[in-house]
Motif scaffolding. Structure first.
Motif, mmCIF file in Angstrom:
data_model
loop_
_atom_site.group_PDB
_atom_site.id
_atom_site.type_symbol
_atom_site.label_atom_id
_atom_site.label_comp_id
_atom_site.label_asym_id
_atom_site.label_seq_id
_atom_site.Cartn_x
_atom_site.Cartn_y
_atom_site.Cartn_z
ATOM 1 N N GLY A 15 0.789 -1.233 0.000
ATOM 2 C CA GLY A 15 0.000 0.000 0.000
ATOM 3 C C GLY A 15 0.813 1.270 0.000
ATOM 4 N N ASN A 16 2.120 1.192 0.050
ATOM 5 C CA ASN A 16 2.966 2.365 0.142
ATOM 6 C C ASN A 16 3.428 2.803 -1.250
ATOM 7 O OD1 ASN A 16 4.835 4.337 0.751
ATOM 8 N ND2 ASN A 16 5.655 3.241 2.519
ATOM 9 N N LYS A 17 2.608 3.621 -1.898
ATOM 10 C CA LYS A 17 2.906 4.056 -3.268
ATOM 11 C C LYS A 17 4.170 4.917 -3.333
ATOM 12 C CE LYS A 17 -1.801 3.786 -4.978
ATOM 13 N NZ LYS A 17 -2.788 3.715 -3.945
ATOM 14 N N ILE A 18 4.445 5.672 -2.288
ATOM 15 C CA ILE A 18 5.645 6.518 -2.277
ATOM 16 C C ILE A 18 6.893 5.643 -2.244
ATOM 17 C CG2 ILE A 18 6.945 8.218 -0.923
ATOM 18 C CD1 ILE A 18 4.213 9.359 -0.036
ATOM 19 N N LEU A 19 6.892 4.613 -1.406
ATOM 20 C CA LEU A 19 8.033 3.692 -1.339
ATOM 21 C C LEU A 19 8.228 2.988 -2.678
ATOM 22 C CD1 LEU A 19 10.230 2.083 0.194
ATOM 23 C CD2 LEU A 19 8.424 0.470 0.823
ATOM 24 N N LEU A 20 7.145 2.504 -3.258
ATOM 25 C CA LEU A 20 7.245 1.799 -4.537
ATOM 26 C C LEU A 20 7.764 2.717 -5.636
ATOM 27 C CD1 LEU A 20 3.930 -0.252 -4.368
ATOM 28 C CD2 LEU A 20 6.248 -1.108 -4.016
ATOM 29 N N THR A 21 7.273 3.943 -5.665
ATOM 30 C CA THR A 21 7.737 4.912 -6.664
ATOM 31 C C THR A 21 9.218 5.222 -6.468
ATOM 32 O OG1 THR A 21 5.518 5.864 -6.762
ATOM 33 C CG2 THR A 21 7.310 7.196 -7.655
ATOM 34 N N ALA A 22 9.642 5.360 -5.221
ATOM 35 C CA ALA A 22 11.060 5.621 -4.938
ATOM 36 C C ALA A 22 11.926 4.452 -5.401
ATOM 37 C CB ALA A 22 11.258 5.867 -3.442
ATOM 38 N N ILE A 23 11.484 3.235 -5.166
ATOM 39 C CA ILE A 23 12.235 2.058 -5.612
ATOM 40 C C ILE A 23 12.347 2.045 -7.131
ATOM 41 C CG2 ILE A 23 12.186 -0.469 -5.767
ATOM 42 C CD1 ILE A 23 10.925 -0.446 -2.937
ATOM 43 N N ILE A 24 11.241 2.334 -7.816
ATOM 44 C CA ILE A 24 11.230 2.353 -9.275
ATOM 45 C C ILE A 24 12.202 3.410 -9.812
ATOM 46 C CG2 ILE A 24 9.810 2.891 -11.301
ATOM 47 C CD1 ILE A 24 7.450 1.580 -9.660
ATOM 48 N N ILE A 25 12.152 4.607 -9.239
ATOM 49 C CA ILE A 25 13.051 5.689 -9.685
ATOM 50 C C ILE A 25 14.509 5.309 -9.434
ATOM 51 C CG2 ILE A 25 13.763 8.071 -9.194
ATOM 52 C CD1 ILE A 25 10.736 8.658 -8.753
ATOM 53 N N LEU A 26 14.786 4.721 -8.277
ATOM 54 C CA LEU A 26 16.150 4.291 -7.968
ATOM 55 C C LEU A 26 16.632 3.239 -8.968
ATOM 56 C CD1 LEU A 26 18.599 4.291 -6.050
ATOM 57 C CD2 LEU A 26 17.428 2.490 -4.765
ATOM 58 N N CYS A 27 15.798 2.249 -9.262
ATOM 59 C CA CYS A 27 16.185 1.187 -10.202
ATOM 60 C C CYS A 27 16.402 1.740 -11.599
ATOM 61 C CB CYS A 27 15.134 0.082 -10.222
ATOM 62 S SG CYS A 27 15.058 -0.878 -8.694
ATOM 63 N N ILE A 28 15.524 2.622 -12.044
ATOM 64 C CA ILE A 28 15.695 3.224 -13.364
ATOM 65 C C ILE A 28 16.966 4.061 -13.394
ATOM 66 C CG2 ILE A 28 14.718 4.916 -14.978
ATOM 67 C CD1 ILE A 28 11.940 3.767 -14.221
ATOM 68 N N GLY A 29 17.247 4.764 -12.299
ATOM 69 C CA GLY A 29 18.487 5.527 -12.207
ATOM 70 C C GLY A 29 19.713 4.637 -12.329
ATOM 71 N N ILE A 30 19.669 3.478 -11.696
ATOM 72 C CA ILE A 30 20.789 2.541 -11.782
ATOM 73 C C ILE A 30 20.956 2.041 -13.214
ATOM 74 C CG2 ILE A 30 21.580 0.252 -11.065
ATOM 75 C CD1 ILE A 30 20.289 0.877 -8.310
ATOM 76 N N ILE A 31 19.837 1.736 -13.880
ATOM 77 C CA ILE A 31 19.909 1.257 -15.264
ATOM 78 C C ILE A 31 20.446 2.348 -16.190
ATOM 79 C CG2 ILE A 31 18.506 0.527 -17.241
ATOM 80 C CD1 ILE A 31 16.786 -1.045 -15.191
ATOM 81 N N PHE A 39 28.282 0.114 -16.065
ATOM 82 C CA PHE A 39 28.074 -0.829 -14.967
ATOM 83 C C PHE A 39 27.102 -1.904 -15.419
ATOM 84 C CE2 PHE A 39 28.645 3.208 -12.399
ATOM 85 C CZ PHE A 39 29.989 2.997 -12.197
ATOM 86 N N ASP A 40 27.405 -3.135 -15.107
ATOM 87 C CA ASP A 40 26.536 -4.242 -15.511
ATOM 88 C C ASP A 40 25.607 -4.596 -14.356
ATOM 89 O OD1 ASP A 40 25.381 -6.226 -16.973
ATOM 90 O OD2 ASP A 40 27.013 -7.660 -16.682
ATOM 91 N N VAL A 41 24.423 -3.995 -14.340
ATOM 92 C CA VAL A 41 23.502 -4.203 -13.220
ATOM 93 C C VAL A 41 22.153 -4.773 -13.637
ATOM 94 C CG1 VAL A 41 24.529 -2.446 -11.750
ATOM 95 C CG2 VAL A 41 22.692 -1.818 -13.331
ATOM 96 N N TYR A 42 21.944 -4.999 -14.913
ATOM 97 C CA TYR A 42 20.647 -5.564 -15.277
ATOM 98 C C TYR A 42 20.829 -6.864 -16.037
ATOM 99 C CZ TYR A 42 21.220 -2.934 -19.665
ATOM 100 O OH TYR A 42 21.687 -2.405 -20.824
ATOM 101 N N GLY A 43 20.851 -7.929 -15.287
ATOM 102 C CA GLY A 43 20.860 -9.269 -15.854
ATOM 103 C C GLY A 43 19.513 -9.900 -15.541
ATOM 104 N N TYR A 44 19.353 -11.143 -15.930
ATOM 105 C CA TYR A 44 18.063 -11.804 -15.723
ATOM 106 C C TYR A 44 17.665 -11.892 -14.263
ATOM 107 C CZ TYR A 44 18.135 -13.121 -20.586
ATOM 108 O OH TYR A 44 18.139 -13.070 -21.940
ATOM 109 N N ALA A 45 18.612 -12.154 -13.392
ATOM 110 C CA ALA A 45 18.278 -12.325 -11.982
ATOM 111 C C ALA A 45 19.027 -11.326 -11.110
ATOM 112 C CB ALA A 45 18.600 -13.752 -11.548
ATOM 113 N N SER A 46 19.339 -10.171 -11.661
ATOM 114 C CA SER A 46 20.057 -9.181 -10.862
ATOM 115 C C SER A 46 19.085 -8.556 -9.856
ATOM 116 C CB SER A 46 20.657 -8.094 -11.744
ATOM 117 O OG SER A 46 19.663 -7.200 -12.187
ATOM 118 N N PRO A 47 19.599 -8.155 -8.713
ATOM 119 C CA PRO A 47 18.739 -7.529 -7.703
ATOM 120 C C PRO A 47 18.009 -6.300 -8.228
ATOM 121 C CG PRO A 47 20.863 -8.090 -6.762
ATOM 122 C CD PRO A 47 20.966 -8.345 -8.232
ATOM 123 N N VAL A 48 18.653 -5.540 -9.113
ATOM 124 C CA VAL A 48 18.014 -4.342 -9.663
ATOM 125 C C VAL A 48 16.772 -4.716 -10.466
ATOM 126 C CG1 VAL A 48 18.312 -2.397 -11.251
ATOM 127 C CG2 VAL A 48 20.156 -3.036 -9.694
#
Length: 137
Positions: A15-31, A39-48
């Motif tokens: 239910g925490n849309k702010i947390l989910l949005t922050a996670i999404i922005i962080l992951c997109i930033g990493i990509i 940096f190689d951070v997006y593989g099939y089973a990477s944490p990102v």
């Protein structure tokens, strides 16, 4: 993972849309960072990728929107997941496509769209074969 996220995920996360949005922005930033700095951070089973997919799933689920297009594409998702590596390997290994030739982020988005559409079309065709639809897809 999908079952747990759909039925067992704690309400604090779901239910925490702010947390989910922050996670999404962080992951997109990493990509995006990967695209420009190598940096190689997006593989099939990477944490990102796992965090990004999970957060997107929970965010869309928390919106309680009945999207007609999403409902129409849902039966093809597993097939797309199974088939897309064929196109990626074909492009990289047989065609010798260099992923760093153009602006990296445009390249990433273009390949994503191309491979997704090719995988969707292939899955659609494969699902017309009764054996494939029943036992594989």
């Amino acid at each position: 993972m999908g079952y747990w996220l759909c039925w067992k995920a704690p309400q604090k996360i779901y239910g925490n849309k702010i947390l989910l949005t922050a996670i999404i922005i962080l992951c997109i930033g990493i990509i995006v960072t990967k695209c420009y700095y190598g940096f190689d951070v997006y593989g099939y089973a990477s944490p990102v990728v796992i965090c990004l997919a999970s957060a997107l799933f929970l965010l869309f689920r928390s919106l309680n929107v009945n999207w007609k297009l999403a409902n129409q594409l849902a039966p093809y998702c597993f097939g797309i997941y199974l088939v897309h590596p064929v196109f990626i390997n074909f492009a990289y290994k047989l065609l010798n496509v260099d992923e760093e030739v153009v602006v990296p982020i445009y390249n990433f988005i273009g390949f994503f769209l191309l491979f997704t559409l090719l995988s969707l079309a292939s899955t659609y065709i494969l699902m017309k074969i009764p054996f494939m639809k029943k036992h594989v897809l």
